[in-house]
Design a protein around this motif. Structure first.
Motif, PDB file in Angstrom:
ATOM      1  N   ASN A 215      -3.170   0.944  -1.714  1.00  0.00           N
ATOM      2  CA  ASN A 215      -4.211   1.413  -1.060  1.00  0.00           C
ATOM      3  C   ASN A 215      -4.180   1.416   0.243  1.00  0.00           C
ATOM      4  OD1 ASN A 215      -7.003   0.838   0.493  1.00  0.00           O
ATOM      5  ND2 ASN A 215      -7.742  -1.168  -0.854  1.00  0.00           N
ATOM      6  N   ASP A 216      -4.270   2.668   0.854  1.00  0.00           N
ATOM      7  CA  ASP A 216      -3.966   3.674   1.601  1.00  0.00           C
ATOM      8  C   ASP A 216      -4.968   2.982   3.261  1.00  0.00           C
ATOM      9  OD1 ASP A 216      -1.703   4.760   0.361  1.00  0.00           O
ATOM     10  OD2 ASP A 216      -3.372   7.355   0.398  1.00  0.00           O
ATOM     11  N   LEU A 217      -5.493   3.147   2.424  1.00  0.00           N
ATOM     12  CA  LEU A 217      -7.138   2.397   4.275  1.00  0.00           C
ATOM     13  C   LEU A 217      -6.349   0.972   4.417  1.00  0.00           C
ATOM     14  CD1 LEU A 217      -9.244   2.976   5.221  1.00  0.00           C
ATOM     15  CD2 LEU A 217     -10.401   0.740   3.662  1.00  0.00           C
ATOM     16  N   TRP A 218      -5.718  -0.152   3.188  1.00  0.00           N
ATOM     17  CA  TRP A 218      -5.398  -0.972   3.714  1.00  0.00           C
ATOM     18  C   TRP A 218      -3.893  -1.377   5.149  1.00  0.00           C
ATOM     19  CZ3 TRP A 218      -4.366  -6.089  -0.108  1.00  0.00           C
ATOM     20  CH2 TRP A 218      -3.957  -7.469   0.563  1.00  0.00           C
ATOM     21  N   ASN A 219      -3.424   0.252   4.168  1.00  0.00           N
ATOM     22  CA  ASN A 219      -1.658   0.505   4.842  1.00  0.00           C
ATOM     23  C   ASN A 219      -2.080   0.987   6.314  1.00  0.00           C
ATOM     24  OD1 ASN A 219       0.100  -0.244   2.576  1.00  0.00           O
ATOM     25  ND2 ASN A 219      -0.380   1.396   1.621  1.00  0.00           N
TER      26      ASN A 219
END
Length: 507
Positions: free
Chosen positions: A419-423
């Motif tokens: 999850n790039d948004l979470w990263n």
């Protein structure tokens, strides 16, 4: 030796939510994989809520995913097979490997009373000093004590005790074993010595003769039998290499340097480092730190264990039932992106397992605060991810203070690293670069790496590491976002303090 992409290790990556077979080549690339869901079951003759693992169903699924992978990869090209699983769960077995009692799931509440009474025999600090573990109801030793009292015949009839990797490995090879990575989840080891603790076993009225032979990760345990080979599709006499607990193999397979934090993100999140000393400090104990045995000798993995994706799944089941199962994360991320940082005032406390993690000291339960008639599920799911990110931020602070270390980045591996948004949220929250390996399934990669060494393909772990694929993606902090999240984090901590006083008053 030069990597040969025509030889593979087959990793049986058995988690509490998914069972996978993964073929990995000698350069660390995944050639093929197959997955089926996994979950505990209500014990047929047990009280409501008593959860167990159906080992026949798990073996059936292992064979199905194994055969699926072996349709892509020729079985003769499998250099070795290995097993990694979740921790804490195991079962007593007879000499023929048959269970005398089914494995009790870590999600089962039956051992809570045993855990509550353990300090009548030994202090929580002394347990931590010896084993590296905190008192958590699902610890293996509590299950054994429970069996002693409630089902004594199961232990009387048993030849030995096998943890989940051992149960599966026995099915493949007929050999009994236990390795230090999985045994360190039992709250029964003298962790500094990488062996059993006589004092802890005495509490359960046991001695080390009840347990199978120690085998180290990377050793060849045995070979696939003709019977198991026919079932799972592997050629008989395929070497089976010892691995163990998925958490330590994720840390090992992340490519982290000594002292570099690794966040293994899945059903649980584990924030850990590889340390060259076993140093159970009072500060670490008070903050909820646990310590487990590293894949390699003379190393340990101090860590904070926190509930993570299991909380997200709870939210999805209760607020997002209408969305397409195959696109659920894509849809959730799209909805999150519409909500500004701070979730428009919602605060989510992810203490769904209050005995674990950096929020343990507050003694609160999971909570959503700030709801109004206009609150949307998009705001709720954004608040959930922010709450989990703040939990990790608190864990990082505690890890640094407990171990007196300095950090300049965090590596993130596992399903939650997709999850790039979470990263990016993680990087913004802790103001450090977040490094995500190109091959995000670090536990599988770590198991494959050490199996190639154990099977003789590589001469050493260092040689294997140089050959494995190591491309990375880096998320750098956006300091404008960091400033906003700092203010939200202050509210988060104040909320925890106020909830702590509320729960103390109620209890």
């Amino acid at each position: 030796m030069c990597p040969n992409d025509e030889e593979y290790v087959l990793v049986y990556d058995c988690g509490s939510t998914n069972i996978r077979a993964v073929a990995v080549d000698a350069a660390g690339n995944i050639k093929a994989f197959s997955s089926l869901p996994n979950s505990p079951r209500q014990q047929p003759d047990g009280k409501p809520g008593w959860l167990i693992w159906d080992m026949e169903d798990i073996w059936r699924k292992i064979c199905l995913v194994s055969r699926e992978v072996l349709r892509v990869v020729e079985p003769r090209k499998i250099k070795a097979a290995t097993i990694i699983t979740w921790g804490a769960d195991g079962a007593p077995v007879k000499r023929d490997g048959k269970l005398t009692y089914p494995p009790i799931s870590w999600q089962c509440p039956r051992t809570k009373e045993v855990a509550d009474k353990i300090t009548e025999h030994i202090s929580a600090w002394e347990i931590f000093r010896i084993t590296g573990y905190q008192i958590i109801p699902f610890n293996t030793l509590f299950k054994i004590i429970w069996l002693k009292k409630e089902a004594p015949e199961a232990l009387r009839e048993a030849y030995t005790w096998l943890m989940m990797p051992g149960l599966i490995a026995h099915r493949l090879t007929g050999a009994f074993h236990i390795d230090p990575t999985i045994a360190s989840t039992m709250m029964a080891m003298d962790l500094g010595k990488r062996s059993w603790s006589r004092r802890m076993l005495e509490i359960a009225d046991l001695d080390e003769s009840f347990f199978p032979e120690w085998r180290e990760p990377g050793e060849i345990l045995g070979y696939v039998t003709e019977e198991s080979g026919k079932e799972c599709g592997l050629p008989s006499k395929t070497p089976v290499v010892v691995c163990g607990h998925d958490t330590q193999f994720a840390i090992f397979g992340s490519g982290a340097k000594p002292g570099e934090p690794v966040l293994s993100s899945g059903t649980w999140e584990i924030l850990s480092i590889r340390a060259d000393t076993f140093n159970p400090t009072r500060k670490g104990f008070e903050e909820g730190l646990i310590i487990e045995a590293d894949v390699e000798k003379n190393l340990w993995n101090p860590q904070f264990l926190m509930i993570a994706s299991a909380v997200i799944e709870w939210v999805l089941q209760n607020f997002f039932r209408d969305i397409d199962e195959k696109r659920k994360y894509e849809i959730v991320i799209s909805e999150m992106e519409k909500v500004p940082l701070g979730s428009e005032g919602l605060i989510f406390i992810p203490s769904f397992v209050r005995e674990s993690g950096p929020l343990r000291k507050y003694g609160v339960m999971g909570s959503i605060l700030g709801l109004a008639l206009h609150s949307s599920r998009s705001q709720i799911i954004r608040a959930v991810f922010e709450g989990l990110t703040f939990q990790m931020r608190e864990a990082l602070k505690n890890l640094v203070e407990s171990l007196n270390i300095r950090v300049n980045c965090i590596r993130v591996v596992g399903g939650g690293s997709r999850n790039d948004l979470w990263n990016q949220m993680r990087a913004d929250a802790v103001k450090l670069p977040v490094i995500v390996p190109a091959q995000r399934e670090a536990a599988t990669l770590g198991a494959a790496l050490i199996s190639f060494v154990g099977a003789g393909y590589y001469e050493s772990i260092d040689e294997a590491r140089r050959s494995f694929f190591t491309e990375e993606k880096i998320f750098y902090p956006n300091y404008a976002n960091s400033e906003i999240l700092d203010k939200v984090f202050e509210k988060y901590l104040k909320t925890l303090e106020n909830l702590k006083r509320l729960y103390e008053a109620l209890e």
